[in-house]
Scaffold this motif. Structure first.
Motif, PDB file in Angstrom:
ATOM      1  N   SER A  82       0.812  -1.219   0.000  1.00 19.40           N
ATOM      2  CA  SER A  82       0.000   0.000   0.000  1.00 19.40           C
ATOM      3  C   SER A  82       0.847   1.271   0.000  1.00 19.40           C
ATOM      4  N   LEU A  83       2.030   1.256   0.615  1.00 18.57           N
ATOM      5  CA  LEU A  83       2.850   2.467   0.710  1.00 18.57           C
ATOM      6  C   LEU A  83       3.931   2.562  -0.367  1.00 18.57           C
ATOM      7  N   ARG A  84       4.266   1.448  -1.003  1.00 16.50           N
ATOM      8  CA  ARG A  84       5.215   1.368  -2.122  1.00 16.50           C
ATOM      9  C   ARG A  84       6.528   2.140  -1.918  1.00 16.50           C
ATOM     10  N   PRO A  85       7.275   1.799  -0.875  1.00 14.55           N
ATOM     11  CA  PRO A  85       8.559   2.480  -0.686  1.00 14.55           C
ATOM     12  C   PRO A  85       9.581   2.008  -1.719  1.00 14.55           C
ATOM     13  N   ARG A  86      10.544   2.859  -1.987  1.00 12.87           N
ATOM     14  CA  ARG A  86      11.665   2.490  -2.861  1.00 12.87           C
ATOM     15  C   ARG A  86      12.923   2.582  -2.032  1.00 12.87           C
ATOM     16  N   GLY A  87      13.551   1.471  -1.756  1.00 16.02           N
ATOM     17  CA  GLY A  87      14.743   1.481  -0.920  1.00 16.02           C
ATOM     18  C   GLY A  87      14.387   1.860   0.503  1.00 16.02           C
ATOM     19  N   PHE A  88      15.240   2.687   1.115  1.00 22.64           N
ATOM     20  CA  PHE A  88      14.994   3.122   2.481  1.00 22.64           C
ATOM     21  C   PHE A  88      13.879   4.167   2.510  1.00 22.64           C
ATOM     22  N   ALA A  89      13.029   4.063   3.522  1.00 26.06           N
ATOM     23  CA  ALA A  89      11.999   5.082   3.750  1.00 26.06           C
ATOM     24  C   ALA A  89      11.529   4.979   5.191  1.00 26.06           C
ATOM     25  N   LEU A  90      11.206   6.131   5.754  1.00 28.10           N
ATOM     26  CA  LEU A  90      10.576   6.188   7.065  1.00 28.10           C
ATOM     27  C   LEU A  90       9.241   6.886   6.870  1.00 28.10           C
ATOM     28  N   LEU A  91       8.181   6.273   7.375  1.00 30.99           N
ATOM     29  CA  LEU A  91       6.852   6.877   7.273  1.00 30.99           C
ATOM     30  C   LEU A  91       6.233   6.981   8.651  1.00 30.99           C
ATOM     31  N   LEU A  92       5.681   8.149   8.927  1.00 32.72           N
ATOM     32  CA  LEU A  92       4.898   8.374  10.128  1.00 32.72           C
ATOM     33  C   LEU A  92       3.447   8.400   9.690  1.00 32.72           C
ATOM     34  N   ILE A  93       2.654   7.539  10.296  1.00 31.66           N
ATOM     35  CA  ILE A  93       1.230   7.464   9.998  1.00 31.66           C
ATOM     36  C   ILE A  93       0.483   7.993  11.215  1.00 31.66           C
ATOM     37  N   GLY A  94      -0.404   8.942  11.008  1.00 35.94           N
ATOM     38  CA  GLY A  94      -1.188   9.489  12.114  1.00 35.94           C
ATOM     39  C   GLY A  94      -2.241   8.494  12.578  1.00 35.94           C
ATOM     40  N   LYS A  95      -2.800   8.756  13.737  1.00 34.54           N
ATOM     41  CA  LYS A  95      -3.863   7.885  14.244  1.00 34.54           C
ATOM     42  C   LYS A  95      -5.070   7.885  13.322  1.00 34.54           C
ATOM     43  N   ASP A  96      -5.202   8.915  12.495  1.00 38.95           N
ATOM     44  CA  ASP A  96      -6.312   8.966  11.545  1.00 38.95           C
ATOM     45  C   ASP A  96      -6.033   8.145  10.295  1.00 38.95           C
ATOM     46  N   GLY A  97      -4.867   7.516  10.217  1.00 36.97           N
ATOM     47  CA  GLY A  97      -4.530   6.659   9.089  1.00 36.97           C
ATOM     48  C   GLY A  97      -3.861   7.370   7.931  1.00 36.97           C
ATOM     49  N   ARG A  98      -3.668   8.662   8.034  1.00 34.10           N
ATOM     50  CA  ARG A  98      -3.041   9.431   6.954  1.00 34.10           C
ATOM     51  C   ARG A  98      -1.525   9.441   7.107  1.00 34.10           C
ATOM     52  N   ILE A  99      -0.845   9.514   5.968  1.00 33.12           N
ATOM     53  CA  ILE A  99       0.611   9.635   5.993  1.00 33.12           C
ATOM     54  C   ILE A  99       0.938  11.049   6.440  1.00 33.12           C
ATOM     55  N   ALA A 100       1.629  11.166   7.574  1.00 33.55           N
ATOM     56  CA  ALA A 100       1.984  12.476   8.110  1.00 33.55           C
ATOM     57  C   ALA A 100       3.377  12.905   7.649  1.00 33.55           C
ATOM     58  N   GLN A 101       4.278  11.947   7.497  1.00 34.69           N
ATOM     59  CA  GLN A 101       5.641  12.223   7.045  1.00 34.69           C
ATOM     60  C   GLN A 101       6.124  11.041   6.225  1.00 34.69           C
ATOM     61  N   ARG A 102       6.858  11.352   5.167  1.00 38.94           N
ATOM     62  CA  ARG A 102       7.523  10.321   4.358  1.00 38.94           C
ATOM     63  C   ARG A 102       8.928  10.842   4.111  1.00 38.94           C
TER      64      ARG A 102
END
Length: 174
Positions: free
Chosen positions: A108-128
């Motif tokens: 669902s998030l389809r990272p390429r190589g290294f990635a850090l994702l912060l997902i909010g409690k509302d389910g939205r991507i807050a930081q990539r």
């Protein structure tokens, strides 16, 4: 079930072994239960779906193509430095270092190589972030999220807590 490693601030090398272990094949409910027992840990994403964490926890997901990726190792070390503050903000740290496993979260998030994702409690991507993110920057990003702001306001209103005088109150209708 995949291994779980705690994130002590002093020694984090053992966390790298999680990526080498077989991915956990457990649903998010089991992960949440394990997080409640041991919140200062990082967990393999396994078969968890992001929707299962909504309004309960804030997933921080660290992706890499290998547990030996220097950016992955650096990110885990940075997260370990402030693990207690992350736990206080309902953060669950999920890791995925096996792109061939094609976990639901990776699909669902389809990272390429290294990635850090912060997902909010509302389910939205807050930081990539395509590079390691310091713990302090992550804490600030979390504290700016709308639901976190509401949690802070609610904590200030708790019985015995000092009243937040900067908060605006709606006018009284008489």
């Amino acid at each position: 079930m995949g291994q779980v490693f705690t994130l002590p601030a002093a020694c984090l090398a053992a966390i790298i072994a999680v990526g080498q272990a077989a991915a956990a094949q457990e649903p998010a409910e089991a992960l949440i239960s394990r997080w409640q027992d041991q919140p200062a840990a990082a967990y393999p994403v396994g078969e968890a779906e992001l929707e299962q964490f909504e309004y309960r926890l804030r997933p921080v997901i660290v992706f890499a193509d290998s547990p030996d990726d220097p950016q992955f190792r650096r990110q885990i070390a940075l997260l370990g430095e402030l693990v207690d503050e992350l736990v206080a903000r309902d953060v669950i740290i999920l890791i995925d270092t096996d792109p061939d496993a094609r976990s639901p979260i990776r699909r669902s998030l389809r990272p390429r190589g290294f990635a850090l994702l912060l997902i909010g409690k509302d389910g939205r991507i807050a930081q990539r972030k395509p590079a390691p993110f310091s713990g302090r920057e992550l804490i600030r990003a979390i504290d700016k999220l709308p639901l976190r702001q509401q949690e802070i306001r609610d904590a200030n209103r708790a019985p015995g807590a000092a009243r937040d005088t900067t908060e605006m109150t709606p006018p009284q209708i008489r």
